[in-house]
Design a protein around this motif. Structure first.
Motif, PDB file in Angstrom:
ATOM      1  N   GLY A  31      -5.496  10.107  -0.184  1.00  8.10           N
ATOM      2  CA  GLY A  31      -5.154   8.765   0.280  1.00  8.10           C
ATOM      3  C   GLY A  31      -3.962   8.823   1.217  1.00  8.10           C
ATOM      4  N   MET A  32      -3.286   7.699   1.380  1.00  7.57           N
ATOM      5  CA  MET A  32      -2.158   7.639   2.297  1.00  7.57           C
ATOM      6  C   MET A  32      -1.112   8.701   1.979  1.00  7.57           C
ATOM      7  N   ALA A  33      -0.691   8.802   0.713  1.00  5.56           N
ATOM      8  CA  ALA A  33       0.379   9.735   0.359  1.00  5.56           C
ATOM      9  C   ALA A  33      -0.034  11.179   0.620  1.00  5.56           C
ATOM     10  N   GLY A  34      -1.256  11.547   0.268  1.00  3.20           N
ATOM     11  CA  GLY A  34      -1.713  12.914   0.481  1.00  3.20           C
ATOM     12  C   GLY A  34      -1.834  13.261   1.946  1.00  3.20           C
ATOM     13  N   VAL A  35      -2.468  12.378   2.712  1.00  2.00           N
ATOM     14  CA  VAL A  35      -2.647  12.619   4.150  1.00  2.00           C
ATOM     15  C   VAL A  35      -1.304  12.707   4.857  1.00  2.00           C
ATOM     16  N   GLN A  36      -0.401  11.782   4.545  1.00  4.29           N
ATOM     17  CA  GLN A  36       0.890  11.792   5.221  1.00  4.29           C
ATOM     18  C   GLN A  36       1.722  13.017   4.844  1.00  4.29           C
ATOM     19  N   TYR A  61      -9.074   7.552   4.372  1.00  3.56           N
ATOM     20  CA  TYR A  61      -8.945   6.231   4.984  1.00  3.56           C
ATOM     21  C   TYR A  61      -7.796   5.453   4.372  1.00  3.56           C
ATOM     22  N   ASP A  62      -7.383   4.413   5.100  1.00  2.36           N
ATOM     23  CA  ASP A  62      -6.316   3.520   4.676  1.00  2.36           C
ATOM     24  C   ASP A  62      -6.909   2.414   3.810  1.00  2.36           C
ATOM     25  N   ARG A  63      -6.157   1.970   2.782  1.00  3.92           N
ATOM     26  CA  ARG A  63      -6.709   0.998   1.834  1.00  3.92           C
ATOM     27  C   ARG A  63      -6.463  -0.478   2.163  1.00  3.92           C
ATOM     28  N   PRO A  64      -5.319  -0.864   2.740  1.00  4.54           N
ATOM     29  CA  PRO A  64      -5.084  -2.300   2.953  1.00  4.54           C
ATOM     30  C   PRO A  64      -6.214  -3.042   3.656  1.00  4.54           C
ATOM     31  N   PRO A  65      -6.892  -2.472   4.675  1.00  2.00           N
ATOM     32  CA  PRO A  65      -7.972  -3.235   5.318  1.00  2.00           C
ATOM     33  C   PRO A  65      -9.167  -3.518   4.413  1.00  2.00           C
ATOM     34  N   LEU A  66      -9.258  -2.835   3.266  1.00  2.00           N
ATOM     35  CA  LEU A  66     -10.422  -3.030   2.394  1.00  2.00           C
ATOM     36  C   LEU A  66     -10.517  -4.472   1.911  1.00  2.00           C
ATOM     37  N   SER A  67      -9.365  -5.096   1.627  1.00  2.00           N
ATOM     38  CA  SER A  67      -9.387  -6.469   1.109  1.00  2.00           C
ATOM     39  C   SER A  67      -9.371  -7.498   2.230  1.00  2.00           C
ATOM     40  N   LYS A  68      -9.484  -7.025   3.463  1.00  3.72           N
ATOM     41  CA  LYS A  68      -9.427  -7.934   4.612  1.00  3.72           C
ATOM     42  C   LYS A  68     -10.603  -7.649   5.549  1.00  3.72           C
ATOM     43  N   ALA A  69     -10.361  -6.867   6.600  1.00  8.06           N
ATOM     44  CA  ALA A  69     -11.362  -6.677   7.652  1.00  8.06           C
ATOM     45  C   ALA A  69     -12.631  -6.000   7.150  1.00  8.06           C
ATOM     46  N   VAL A  70     -12.507  -4.968   6.345  1.00 12.82           N
ATOM     47  CA  VAL A  70     -13.693  -4.253   5.859  1.00 12.82           C
ATOM     48  C   VAL A  70     -14.517  -5.149   4.950  1.00 12.82           C
ATOM     49  N   LEU A  71     -13.840  -5.852   4.061  1.00 11.83           N
ATOM     50  CA  LEU A  71     -14.528  -6.721   3.106  1.00 11.83           C
ATOM     51  C   LEU A  71     -15.305  -7.827   3.801  1.00 11.83           C
ATOM     52  N   PHE A  80      -8.179   7.271   8.764  1.00  9.67           N
ATOM     53  CA  PHE A  80      -6.927   7.620   9.420  1.00  9.67           C
ATOM     54  C   PHE A  80      -7.214   8.298  10.758  1.00  9.67           C
ATOM     55  N   ASP A  81      -6.403   7.966  11.728  1.00 10.06           N
ATOM     56  CA  ASP A  81      -6.531   8.585  13.052  1.00 10.06           C
ATOM     57  C   ASP A  81      -5.769   9.912  13.058  1.00 10.06           C
ATOM     58  N   VAL A  82      -6.323  10.875  12.355  1.00  5.75           N
ATOM     59  CA  VAL A  82      -5.691  12.190  12.213  1.00  5.75           C
ATOM     60  C   VAL A  82      -6.717  13.254  12.555  1.00  5.75           C
ATOM     61  N   ASP A  83      -6.368  14.168  13.436  1.00  4.46           N
ATOM     62  CA  ASP A  83      -7.238  15.293  13.779  1.00  4.46           C
ATOM     63  C   ASP A  83      -6.879  16.453  12.856  1.00  4.46           C
ATOM     64  N   PHE A  84      -7.511  16.481  11.690  1.00  7.95           N
ATOM     65  CA  PHE A  84      -7.176  17.481  10.680  1.00  7.95           C
ATOM     66  C   PHE A  84      -7.444  18.897  11.194  1.00  7.95           C
ATOM     67  N   GLU A  85      -8.497  19.057  11.974  1.00  5.97           N
ATOM     68  CA  GLU A  85      -8.838  20.392  12.469  1.00  5.97           C
ATOM     69  C   GLU A  85      -7.754  20.933  13.397  1.00  5.97           C
ATOM     70  N   SER A  86      -7.287  20.105  14.321  1.00  4.59           N
ATOM     71  CA  SER A  86      -6.268  20.585  15.255  1.00  4.59           C
ATOM     72  C   SER A  86      -4.949  20.869  14.550  1.00  4.59           C
ATOM     73  N   LEU A  87      -4.695  20.182  13.429  1.00  2.00           N
ATOM     74  CA  LEU A  87      -3.488  20.428  12.650  1.00  2.00           C
ATOM     75  C   LEU A  87      -3.661  21.575  11.652  1.00  2.00           C
ATOM     76  N   LEU A 142     -11.893  -3.601  -6.710  1.00  6.69           N
ATOM     77  CA  LEU A 142     -11.690  -3.422  -5.279  1.00  6.69           C
ATOM     78  C   LEU A 142     -10.557  -2.430  -5.080  1.00  6.69           C
ATOM     79  N   ARG A 143     -10.957  -1.155  -4.998  1.00  7.97           N
ATOM     80  CA  ARG A 143      -9.973  -0.094  -4.788  1.00  7.97           C
ATOM     81  C   ARG A 143     -10.427   0.889  -3.713  1.00  7.97           C
ATOM     82  N   THR A 144     -11.743   1.125  -3.638  1.00  5.22           N
ATOM     83  CA  THR A 144     -12.256   2.148  -2.741  1.00  5.22           C
ATOM     84  C   THR A 144     -13.121   1.537  -1.644  1.00  5.22           C
TER      85      THR A 144
END
Length: 422
Positions: A31-36, A61-71, A80-87, A142-144
């Protein structure tokens, strides 16, 4: 944490200094903490191996949009906009962690053991369920991302919705359901919304927000049982429900650590020290699954909010990759969008000895300030983002405030600084 354990942790930290290329960091939780944490390690020059393990199969992915835009179907996801491969960050998704063997420096997963030199616990929190409702049709959490995807067609079909719990997540879901055109009843066991988060006089004005939005709020009401198409309350009232969404809180997702030797707190959270180290050598904890001692507030804090999961990883990464230990003592911050209002909170008000209101709580914009020994320690802002921004800086600086000037909502909050400590 014992001095012996602290010494072991400091010795292990000394061995980590300088970002040793031979070291391998394993992060449990994507989640956010692990990715960051993974990203911050690379940003701070760590060149060893970084493996990020997540239980869900989805791209992190980020969780706050789940209860708003995604829902509401306004977005398909929130990756998340992270290029894990390049990192050069190895992702292992759809892989549940099962335990840890400290003596062997190995993390046990459903796909086999994973060795580590440093381990970061970032498994977050999991929602609390209503008793005897797991697997019951029509009862949702509503968590995932999968939770949001299951709920989206229910809102689109405008079912009657019962929300259990009038906390932050319950209010946000009720807001989305009303926006979708659903009939919404919110059932709360306490006598007001946000009873566990805010004092009675501060939460009281929020009660009217539900009726304004067209949602029905029932307080002092407990769920006795769930029946097909209805929720039965403890007074015998039967509330029709095409779907039931449970938002009665969350607990640290740490059951898998039972018996591991890593010290847990009363709420099941990992007990981290001021450097976010656990009681075990080479093991760190960050985000919703961990508490930490705050010198600023003279208390141990367990913060289940997005900003903590964003800020804490920088400290963990610095303490793994850096030359010297860095302490973590943030001013907690979170926000919530509900019933057409933007609500923000900063600080920690538990030990405050005075409360000052700025503005009329029946209006669209107002704030509440908490003071301790004349200094601002926390602030809640409803539709007053400038108060929040200025208040955050004043809290961080420990600035003495003039209570009379502070109560004048027409003045910028920063202009209420006391000329001498009160």
């Amino acid at each position: 944490m014992s001095e012996q354990t602290r010494d072991r942790g400091e010795a292990a930290q000394d061995g980590a200094a300088g970002g040793d290329r031979a070291r391998r960091v394993v992060i449990a939780g994507a989640g956010m903490a692990g990715v960051q944490t993974a990203v911050a390690l690379r940003e701070q020059g760590f060149r060893g191996g970084v493996t990020l393990i997540g239980a869900e199969p989805h791209q992190p992915y980020d969780r706050p949009p789940l209860s708003k835009a995604v829902l509401l179907g306004k977005a398909e996801g929130s990756a998340f906009d992270v290029d894990f491969e390049s990192l050069d960050i190895e992702l292992r998704l759809g892989c549940e962690v099962l335990g840890v063997r400290l003596a062997d420096h190995e993390l046990d997963t459903e796909n086999g053991p994973v060795p580590y030199d440093a381990l970061v616990l970032a498994t977050g929190a999991e929602p609390i369920r209503l008793p005897d409702t797991e697997g019951v049709p029509g009862v949702h959490l509503l968590r995932t991302l999968d939770d949001a995807e299951r709920l989206r067609p229910i809102l689109a079909e405008q079912h009657d919705i019962v929300v259990v719990g009038a906390g932050w997540i319950g209010a946000e879901f009720a807001t989305a359901a009303r926006e979708a055109g659903c009939a919404v009843t919110v059932v709360e066991a306490a006598d007001r919304p946000l009873a566990g988060a805010l004092p009675e006089e501060v939460a009281a004005p929020m009660t009217g927000w539900y009726a304004e939005s067209g949602a029905e709020l029932r307080v002092n009401a407990r769920v006795e049982r769930v029946e097909p198409g209805a929720v039965v309350l403890d007074d015998g009232t039967r509330v029709p429900a095409g779907a039931i969404v449970v938002g009665i809180g969350a607990r640290p997702a740490t059951a898998w650590l039972a018996g591991s030797g890593i010290e847990l707190g009363d709420h099941g959270e990992v007990l981290a020290d001021e450097h976010l180290r656990t009681s075990a050598p080479d093991v760190y904890a960050v985000g919703d699954c961990a508490s930490f001692p705050s010198g600023r507030y003279e208390a141990r804090l367990l913060v289940h909010h997005w900003d903590n999961a964003l800020q804490g990883p920088r400290t963990v990464a610095a303490n793994i990759a850096g030359e010297a230990l860095v302490a973590y003592d943030p001013v907690p911050y979170f926000w919530s969008e509900q019933f057409g209002r933007f609500v923000q909170y900063v600080g920690h008000h538990a030990a405050a000895d005075a409360t000052v209101w700025r503005g009329d709580p029946d209006s669209a914009a107002w704030s509440v300030c908490w003071l301790r020994a004349g200094r601002l320690v926390a602030l809640l802002a409803v539709g007053r983002p400038r108060d929040l921004a200025q208040g955050r800086r004043l809290i961080e600086a420990g600035t003495p405030m003039d209570r009379e000037l502070l109560a004048d909502a027409s003045r910028p909050l920063k202009s209420a600084v006391a000329t001498s400590p009160s």
